[in-house]
Scaffold this motif. Sequence first.
Motif, PDB file in Angstrom:
ATOM      1  N   ALA A  79     -14.200  55.807   7.216  1.00  9.57           N
ATOM      2  CA  ALA A  79     -13.719  54.443   7.071  1.00  9.57           C
ATOM      3  C   ALA A  79     -13.573  53.841   8.460  1.00  9.57           C
ATOM      4  CB  ALA A  79     -12.390  54.429   6.337  1.00  9.57           C
ATOM      5  N   LEU A  80     -13.630  52.502   8.525  1.00  9.38           N
ATOM      6  CA  LEU A  80     -13.514  51.829   9.814  1.00  9.38           C
ATOM      7  C   LEU A  80     -12.580  50.635   9.701  1.00  9.38           C
ATOM      8  CD1 LEU A  80     -17.058  52.310   9.620  1.00  9.38           C
ATOM      9  CD2 LEU A  80     -16.425  52.258  12.030  1.00  9.38           C
ATOM     10  N   LEU A  81     -11.808  50.436  10.754  1.00 15.90           N
ATOM     11  CA  LEU A  81     -10.982  49.241  10.897  1.00 15.90           C
ATOM     12  C   LEU A  81     -11.314  48.600  12.233  1.00 15.90           C
ATOM     13  CD1 LEU A  81      -8.512  47.403  10.060  1.00 15.90           C
ATOM     14  CD2 LEU A  81      -7.132  48.936  11.479  1.00 15.90           C
ATOM     15  N   ALA A  82     -11.621  47.315  12.200  1.00 15.05           N
ATOM     16  CA  ALA A  82     -11.850  46.555  13.428  1.00 15.05           C
ATOM     17  C   ALA A  82     -10.917  45.354  13.433  1.00 15.05           C
ATOM     18  CB  ALA A  82     -13.305  46.104  13.533  1.00 15.05           C
ATOM     19  N   VAL A  83     -10.374  45.048  14.581  1.00  9.38           N
ATOM     20  CA  VAL A  83      -9.436  43.935  14.743  1.00  9.38           C
ATOM     21  C   VAL A  83      -9.789  43.201  16.017  1.00  9.38           C
ATOM     22  CG1 VAL A  83      -7.018  43.320  15.164  1.00  9.38           C
ATOM     23  CG2 VAL A  83      -7.556  45.131  13.538  1.00  9.38           C
ATOM     24  N   ASP A  84      -9.773  41.868  15.978  1.00 10.63           N
ATOM     25  CA  ASP A  84      -9.870  41.129  17.233  1.00 10.63           C
ATOM     26  C   ASP A  84      -9.092  39.831  17.145  1.00 10.63           C
ATOM     27  OD1 ASP A  84     -11.502  39.321  15.929  1.00 10.63           O
ATOM     28  OD2 ASP A  84     -13.252  39.656  17.186  1.00 10.63           O
ATOM     29  N   ALA A  85      -8.864  39.238  18.315  1.00 10.23           N
ATOM     30  CA  ALA A  85      -7.987  38.082  18.436  1.00 10.23           C
ATOM     31  C   ALA A  85      -8.779  36.787  18.429  1.00 10.23           C
ATOM     32  CB  ALA A  85      -7.169  38.174  19.723  1.00 10.23           C
ATOM     33  N   LYS A  86      -8.237  35.786  17.776  1.00 13.98           N
ATOM     34  CA  LYS A  86      -8.807  34.441  17.809  1.00 13.98           C
ATOM     35  C   LYS A  86      -8.502  33.804  19.156  1.00 13.98           C
ATOM     36  CE  LYS A  86      -8.697  29.941  15.470  1.00 13.98           C
ATOM     37  NZ  LYS A  86      -8.482  29.143  16.701  1.00 13.98           N
ATOM     38  N   ASP A  87      -9.516  33.133  19.730  1.00 14.55           N
ATOM     39  CA  ASP A  87      -9.352  32.334  20.950  1.00 14.55           C
ATOM     40  C   ASP A  87      -8.768  33.129  22.107  1.00 14.55           C
ATOM     41  OD1 ASP A  87     -10.378  30.141  19.630  1.00 14.55           O
ATOM     42  OD2 ASP A  87      -8.416  29.327  19.099  1.00 14.55           O
ATOM     43  N   PHE A  88      -9.187  34.384  22.238  1.00  8.43           N
ATOM     44  CA  PHE A  88      -8.700  35.207  23.346  1.00  8.43           C
ATOM     45  C   PHE A  88      -9.034  34.569  24.690  1.00  8.43           C
ATOM     46  CE2 PHE A  88      -9.409  38.669  26.426  1.00  8.43           C
ATOM     47  CZ  PHE A  88      -8.176  39.313  26.380  1.00  8.43           C
ATOM     48  N   THR A  89     -10.240  34.025  24.802  1.00 11.22           N
ATOM     49  CA  THR A  89     -10.651  33.438  26.082  1.00 11.22           C
ATOM     50  C   THR A  89      -9.892  32.155  26.385  1.00 11.22           C
ATOM     51  OG1 THR A  89     -12.487  32.308  24.960  1.00 11.22           O
ATOM     52  CG2 THR A  89     -12.965  34.444  25.987  1.00 11.22           C
ATOM     53  N   GLY A  90      -9.235  31.565  25.393  1.00  9.68           N
ATOM     54  CA  GLY A  90      -8.449  30.369  25.625  1.00  9.68           C
ATOM     55  C   GLY A  90      -7.108  30.645  26.275  1.00  9.68           C
ATOM     56  N   PRO A 116      -3.635  46.885  20.491  1.00 12.70           N
ATOM     57  CA  PRO A 116      -3.562  48.255  19.953  1.00 12.70           C
ATOM     58  C   PRO A 116      -2.139  48.729  19.724  1.00 12.70           C
ATOM     59  CG  PRO A 116      -4.335  48.280  22.230  1.00 12.70           C
ATOM     60  CD  PRO A 116      -4.365  46.862  21.777  1.00 12.70           C
ATOM     61  N   GLU A 117      -1.196  48.238  20.527  1.00  9.76           N
ATOM     62  CA  GLU A 117       0.198  48.629  20.331  1.00  9.76           C
ATOM     63  C   GLU A 117       0.743  48.066  19.017  1.00  9.76           C
ATOM     64  OE1 GLU A 117       2.007  47.221  23.915  1.00  9.76           O
ATOM     65  OE2 GLU A 117       1.472  49.010  25.049  1.00  9.76           O
ATOM     66  N   LEU A 118       0.386  46.818  18.707  1.00 11.16           N
ATOM     67  CA  LEU A 118       0.806  46.217  17.443  1.00 11.16           C
ATOM     68  C   LEU A 118       0.177  46.945  16.260  1.00 11.16           C
ATOM     69  CD1 LEU A 118       0.712  42.405  18.282  1.00 11.16           C
ATOM     70  CD2 LEU A 118       2.718  43.701  17.562  1.00 11.16           C
ATOM     71  N   VAL A 119      -1.104  47.304  16.399  1.00 14.45           N
ATOM     72  CA  VAL A 119      -1.774  48.031  15.319  1.00 14.45           C
ATOM     73  C   VAL A 119      -1.097  49.380  15.101  1.00 14.45           C
ATOM     74  CG1 VAL A 119      -3.926  49.182  14.662  1.00 14.45           C
ATOM     75  CG2 VAL A 119      -3.987  46.855  15.553  1.00 14.45           C
ATOM     76  N   ASP A 120      -0.806  50.086  16.176  1.00 20.17           N
ATOM     77  CA  ASP A 120      -0.117  51.379  16.043  1.00 20.17           C
ATOM     78  C   ASP A 120       1.269  51.205  15.443  1.00 20.17           C
ATOM     79  OD1 ASP A 120      -2.233  52.827  16.962  1.00 20.17           O
ATOM     80  OD2 ASP A 120      -1.344  53.366  18.893  1.00 20.17           O
ATOM     81  N   ARG A 121       1.964  50.164  15.850  1.00 18.16           N
ATOM     82  CA  ARG A 121       3.285  49.905  15.279  1.00 18.16           C
ATOM     83  C   ARG A 121       3.171  49.636  13.781  1.00 18.16           C
ATOM     84  NH1 ARG A 121       8.122  47.069  16.563  1.00 18.16           N
ATOM     85  NH2 ARG A 121       9.532  47.539  14.842  1.00 18.16           N
ATOM     86  N   ALA A 122       2.151  48.858  13.389  1.00 16.08           N
ATOM     87  CA  ALA A 122       1.954  48.560  11.972  1.00 16.08           C
ATOM     88  C   ALA A 122       1.603  49.819  11.186  1.00 16.08           C
ATOM     89  CB  ALA A 122       0.875  47.498  11.798  1.00 16.08           C
ATOM     90  N   LEU A 123       0.789  50.694  11.771  1.00 15.40           N
ATOM     91  CA  LEU A 123       0.477  51.953  11.104  1.00 15.40           C
ATOM     92  C   LEU A 123       1.739  52.784  10.896  1.00 15.40           C
ATOM     93  CD1 LEU A 123      -2.810  52.914  13.009  1.00 15.40           C
ATOM     94  CD2 LEU A 123      -2.637  52.305  10.587  1.00 15.40           C
ATOM     95  N   THR A 124       2.598  52.806  11.906  1.00 16.60           N
ATOM     96  CA  THR A 124       3.848  53.555  11.798  1.00 16.60           C
ATOM     97  C   THR A 124       4.740  52.960  10.708  1.00 16.60           C
ATOM     98  OG1 THR A 124       3.752  54.142  14.141  1.00 16.60           O
ATOM     99  CG2 THR A 124       5.896  54.329  13.051  1.00 16.60           C
ATOM    100  N   GLU A 125       4.914  51.628  10.727  1.00 22.19           N
ATOM    101  CA  GLU A 125       5.766  50.966   9.745  1.00 22.19           C
ATOM    102  C   GLU A 125       5.217  51.119   8.325  1.00 22.19           C
ATOM    103  OE1 GLU A 125       8.632  49.573  10.158  1.00 22.19           O
ATOM    104  OE2 GLU A 125       8.779  49.515  12.353  1.00 22.19           O
ATOM    105  N   ALA A 126       3.893  51.263   8.216  1.00 25.13           N
ATOM    106  CA  ALA A 126       3.265  51.419   6.908  1.00 25.13           C
ATOM    107  C   ALA A 126       3.254  52.870   6.439  1.00 25.13           C
ATOM    108  CB  ALA A 126       1.840  50.881   6.946  1.00 25.13           C
ATOM    109  N   GLY A 127       3.850  53.773   7.229  1.00 23.48           N
ATOM    110  CA  GLY A 127       3.892  55.182   6.853  1.00 23.48           C
ATOM    111  C   GLY A 127       2.613  55.933   7.119  1.00 23.48           C
ATOM    112  N   LEU A 128       1.808  55.444   8.063  1.00 20.09           N
ATOM    113  CA  LEU A 128       0.503  56.047   8.350  1.00 20.09           C
ATOM    114  C   LEU A 128       0.479  56.672   9.743  1.00 20.09           C
ATOM    115  CD1 LEU A 128      -1.749  53.207   6.853  1.00 20.09           C
ATOM    116  CD2 LEU A 128      -1.222  55.434   5.822  1.00 20.09           C
TER     117      LEU A 128
END
Length: 283
Positions: A24-35, A49-61
């Motif tokens: 399985a794959l998860l990809a995440v990117d930010a809107k208007d990063f260059t702005g 990546p820190e927010l993603v890891d935090r969300a994985l932790t909060e989700a029990g993963l």
Amino acid sequence: MSTPFLTSVPEPNAESRALPGYRALLAVDAKDFTGLASIQHSAVSMVIPELVDRALTEAGLTELRDAKSFPANTGDGIVFGFDPGYLPFVVFPFLRVLDGLLGRHNGQYVTARLRLRASVHVGPLSEPDGNGTARNDTHRLLDSRPVKAILATPGSERTTHLAAIVSDRVYEDVVLGGYTGLRPDHFIEVPATVPGKPFAQQAWLYIPSPSGHLLRHGIIAAIEDPGAAPGAGTDAARPAAPEAPPSQQPGAGHTQRVGQGNSVIGNVTGGISSNFGVPGTAQ
């Protein structure tokens, strides 16, 4: 005589070979990063990546968090593979938890607000590099017109923090299969196309916290007329979306059709705090 560089590249369909394992794959990117201001790029690149890891932790993963396959930081986002057994939990509750974290973050850091796109896919990939068509398609889904159009819709800037798109394969196996905590009517079928790329697939959009503007004027309308949204032109000229056939949902007892304007509704996870750059620190 020197050996030709591409002698080791296999010829497709020349013989039968073992199929690589499914990842399985998860990809995440930010809107208007260059702005963002240049001084903010490094910090934002670290916090995603820190927010993603935090969300994985909060989700029990936590096991998934610590066992990512071929993780990569793209500067304005991340991508990684994982055991497909986790897919139902990534679809829910992870995506909703991530949306809640983003909402909390954006309420605290107005000058460095983050709005993310996420894509979820599954398919055979070679190890350990994770190369294969499924990985390419994950990035194409992330860059596709529907998911970008949602975040470009006016009136949603402070409400819609995350727009997620899942492949038809994930939707059929995980959602229609009944393995995740979201129902089929939490999703809306969309034609996923990428301007300038030979890519066109049916996929499924999930918006955990749609704005009142999106619900009032219609999610399909936002996708079909992205030019009406300020900033939509930054993704280059987009061709008209192709007419999508109705999607039969086995066991769902109904047919969803692109253009019906189905609502995609979720709840923002409450009580989650995020300290910019230091996830896990309560405010």
